[in-house]
Design a protein around this motif. Structure first.
Motif, PDB file in Angstrom:
ATOM      1  N   HIS A 147       2.821   6.099  -6.259  1.00 36.65           N
ATOM      2  CA  HIS A 147       2.630   5.723  -4.973  1.00 36.65           C
ATOM      3  C   HIS A 147       1.611   4.631  -4.647  1.00 36.65           C
ATOM      4  CE1 HIS A 147       5.584   8.528  -3.357  1.00 36.65           C
ATOM      5  NE2 HIS A 147       5.296   9.223  -4.394  1.00 36.65           N
ATOM      6  N   GLY A 148       1.708   3.654  -3.712  1.00 34.82           N
ATOM      7  CA  GLY A 148       0.632   2.812  -3.614  1.00 34.82           C
ATOM      8  C   GLY A 148       0.213   1.965  -4.572  1.00 34.82           C
ATOM      9  N   SER A 198       8.205  -2.876  -1.776  1.00 31.71           N
ATOM     10  CA  SER A 198       8.011  -1.248  -1.202  1.00 31.71           C
ATOM     11  C   SER A 198       8.507  -0.223  -2.069  1.00 31.71           C
ATOM     12  CB  SER A 198       8.815  -1.274   0.241  1.00 31.71           C
ATOM     13  OG  SER A 198      10.217  -1.759  -0.107  1.00 31.71           O
ATOM     14  N   GLU A 224       0.685  -1.148   0.035  1.00 32.98           N
ATOM     15  CA  GLU A 224       0.019  -0.078  -0.043  1.00 32.98           C
ATOM     16  C   GLU A 224       0.788   1.318   0.154  1.00 32.98           C
ATOM     17  OE1 GLU A 224      -3.002   0.402  -0.623  1.00 32.98           O
ATOM     18  OE2 GLU A 224      -3.554  -1.943  -0.499  1.00 32.98           O
ATOM     19  N   ASP A 225       2.110   1.129   0.506  1.00 31.97           N
ATOM     20  CA  ASP A 225       2.952   2.395   0.570  1.00 31.97           C
ATOM     21  C   ASP A 225       4.243   2.326  -0.405  1.00 31.97           C
ATOM     22  OD1 ASP A 225       1.413   3.486   2.932  1.00 31.97           O
ATOM     23  OD2 ASP A 225       2.829   2.188   4.056  1.00 31.97           O
TER      24      ASP A 225
END
Length: 141
Positions: A45-46, A110, A31-32
């Protein structure tokens, strides 16, 4: 299992390139997560950002296939040396190579970042005129 993360990414990317199906690849991103490359003017992002990034990648070329020369996995880091070949929407042959660095947190990516010669790819996409796209010269006997 050695190379398990590298293999998961490569298998999901292959599915995207062959079928256009994004879900297997997107399932790998957290999610990040942060996703980008040397030609992008922003970091995605995400999961939504990963979706946008990979949809743009697939949409850039009519056809694409990546092959991997080296896959290195150490702890939470993966390095992939690759070559991608395909066809641009203008019919030009496209062939470029680079390295992708993938950082993992647990079972999720990530950070993904790809490094390649953007000038060569840009010339191939716009004019099909980069040296790798040109027909090989014939050598007189």
């Amino acid at each position: 299992m050695a190379m398990e993360r590298a293999r998961r990414f490569v298998d999901a990317l292959t599915r995207l390139e062959e079928t256009g199906e994004l879900d297997a690849l997107l399932a790998l991103f957290g999610e990040d997560s942060q996703v980008s490359n040397v030609v992008s003017h922003r970091t995605f992002h995400g999961k939504d950002g990963a979706r946008d990034f990979w949809a743009e990648y697939k949409g850039m070329l009519r056809q694409v296939k990546s092959t991997f020369r080296n896959m290195i996995e150490s702890g939470d880091r993966v390095a992939l040396e690759w070559e991608s070949n395909g066809t641009a929407h203008n019919g030009a042959a496209v062939s470029y190579e680079g390295v992708s660095i993938i950082e993992w947190e647990g079972e999720c990516i990530s950070r993904f970042y790809a490094y390649f010669d953007s000038r060569v790819l840009g010339l191939e996409l716009s004019r099909g005129s980069a040296p790798r796209s040109e027909a090989p010269a014939t050598v007189p006997a």
